[in-house]
Design a protein around this motif. Structure first.
Motif, PDB file in Angstrom:
ATOM      1  N   CYS A 191     -72.480  51.707 -12.333  1.00  0.00           N
ATOM      2  CA  CYS A 191     -73.573  51.620 -12.242  1.00  0.00           C
ATOM      3  C   CYS A 191     -74.413  52.546 -12.632  1.00  0.00           C
ATOM      4  O   CYS A 191     -73.490  53.594 -12.265  1.00  0.00           O
ATOM      5  N   LYS A 229     -77.163  53.677 -12.203  1.00  0.00           N
ATOM      6  CA  LYS A 229     -77.863  54.821 -11.173  1.00  0.00           C
ATOM      7  C   LYS A 229     -77.463  55.710 -10.145  1.00  0.00           C
ATOM      8  O   LYS A 229     -77.325  56.152  -9.376  1.00  0.00           O
ATOM      9  N   CYS A 230     -76.430  54.136  -9.353  1.00  0.00           N
ATOM     10  CA  CYS A 230     -75.656  54.662  -8.403  1.00  0.00           C
ATOM     11  C   CYS A 230     -74.073  55.341  -8.976  1.00  0.00           C
ATOM     12  O   CYS A 230     -73.954  55.482  -7.371  1.00  0.00           O
ATOM     13  N   ILE A 277     -75.714  47.085  -5.011  1.00  0.00           N
ATOM     14  CA  ILE A 277     -76.787  47.912  -4.246  1.00  0.00           C
ATOM     15  C   ILE A 277     -78.259  48.672  -5.245  1.00  0.00           C
ATOM     16  O   ILE A 277     -78.881  47.990  -4.540  1.00  0.00           O
ATOM     17  N   ASP A 278     -77.934  48.995  -6.344  1.00  0.00           N
ATOM     18  CA  ASP A 278     -78.828  48.618  -6.602  1.00  0.00           C
ATOM     19  C   ASP A 278     -80.075  46.813  -6.946  1.00  0.00           C
ATOM     20  O   ASP A 278     -80.724  46.787  -7.932  1.00  0.00           O
ATOM     21  N   CYS A 315     -74.720  45.280 -10.198  1.00  0.00           N
ATOM     22  CA  CYS A 315     -74.257  46.277  -9.120  1.00  0.00           C
ATOM     23  C   CYS A 315     -75.287  45.464  -7.554  1.00  0.00           C
ATOM     24  O   CYS A 315     -76.264  45.841  -7.892  1.00  0.00           O
TER      25      CYS A 315
HETATM   26 ZN   LIG Z   1     -76.271  51.378  -8.530  1.00  0.00          ZN
END
Ligand SMILES: [Zn+2]
Length: 169
Positions: A6, A8-9, A29-30, A27
Motif C-alpha cells: 500500500c 499510503k500505509c 487498513i485504508d 489494502c
Molecule cells: Zn494502506
C-alpha cells in the motif's frame, strides 16, 4: 503498475475480487483497491493559421521536434491539463480544444489523450524544461517530427480536421 504494498500505509496488499476486474490488490487498513491503471498524459497540437507549435526536448527525442505534452495532475480535468501544459511550457493561451483520440505507450504505461487547440493569445515564453519552442509550418511538421510517431499521428489527424491539403500547400 500493479502494486504489491500500500503506497499510503506500507501494508502488504491482499487480493480482493472485483466483478469483471478479477483479483485486485487491496489494502484492508485504508480500504482502497489499487487497480492497474495507466498514467494519463495529454499531447496537444496548437494551431495558428497554417502554423503549429513545435518544441525541442532532448530527453524525449534527441533529433525530433515534439508537441506540447504533460501528465494529468490529480484534481484537475483533462481539459484543464491541456490549457495548463500549453501555458506552462510555451506561455501561449489556447481555445477551442478538440479531442482527437487516444494512444497507448506500452513501454511507459502511459495513456496519451491527444488534442488540437487553437491559438488564442500570448507570445512564446518557454519554460526551463523546454529547450526551444517555435511556430513551424504545418506542411513541414511531419518531417521535423520524424522520431515522434505518436506526435505525427496527431498532426495527421489535425491536417484532416482542418482539411489541409499537403499537396496544394
Ligand atoms: Zn494502506
Amino acid at each position: 503498475m500493479r502494486f504489491k504494498y500500500c503506497p499510503k500505509c506500507g501494508e502488504r496488499l491482499i487480493e480482493k475480487y472485483s466483478w469483471d476486474e478479477g483479483g485486485v490488490p487491496y489494502c484492508p487498513i485504508d480500504d482502497i483497491m489499487y487497480f492497474d491503471t495507466p498514467k494519463p498524459c495529454v499531447v496537444v497540437a496548437v494551431i495558428k493559421e497554417n502554423e503549429i507549435l513545435l518544441l525541442k526536448q532532448s530527453y524525449i527525442f534527441k533529433d525530433s521536434k515534439v508537441l506540447v505534452s504533460g501528465y494529468v495532475n490529480n484534481g484537475e480535468t483533462v481539459e484543464q491539463t491541456v490549457y495548463r501544459e500549453v501555458k506552462e511550457e510555451t506561455g501561449i493561451s489556447v481555445e477551442n480544444i478538440k479531442y482527437l483520440g487516444s494512444e497507448y505507450l506500452f513501454s511507459k504505461e502511459i495513456l496519451m489523450l491527444t488534442f488540437m487547440a487553437k491559438y488564442k493569445s500570448g507570445e512564446i515564453r518557454k519554460s526551463e524544461e523546454v529547450e526551444w519552442v517555435e511556430w513551424g509550418e504545418l506542411k513541414s511538421a511531419l518531417c521535423e517530427m520524424h522520431e515522434d510517431e505518436i506526435g505525427k499521428n496527431v498532426v495527421r489527424k489535425v491536417l484532416k480536421e482542418i482539411n489541409y491539403d499537403l499537396e496544394k500547400n
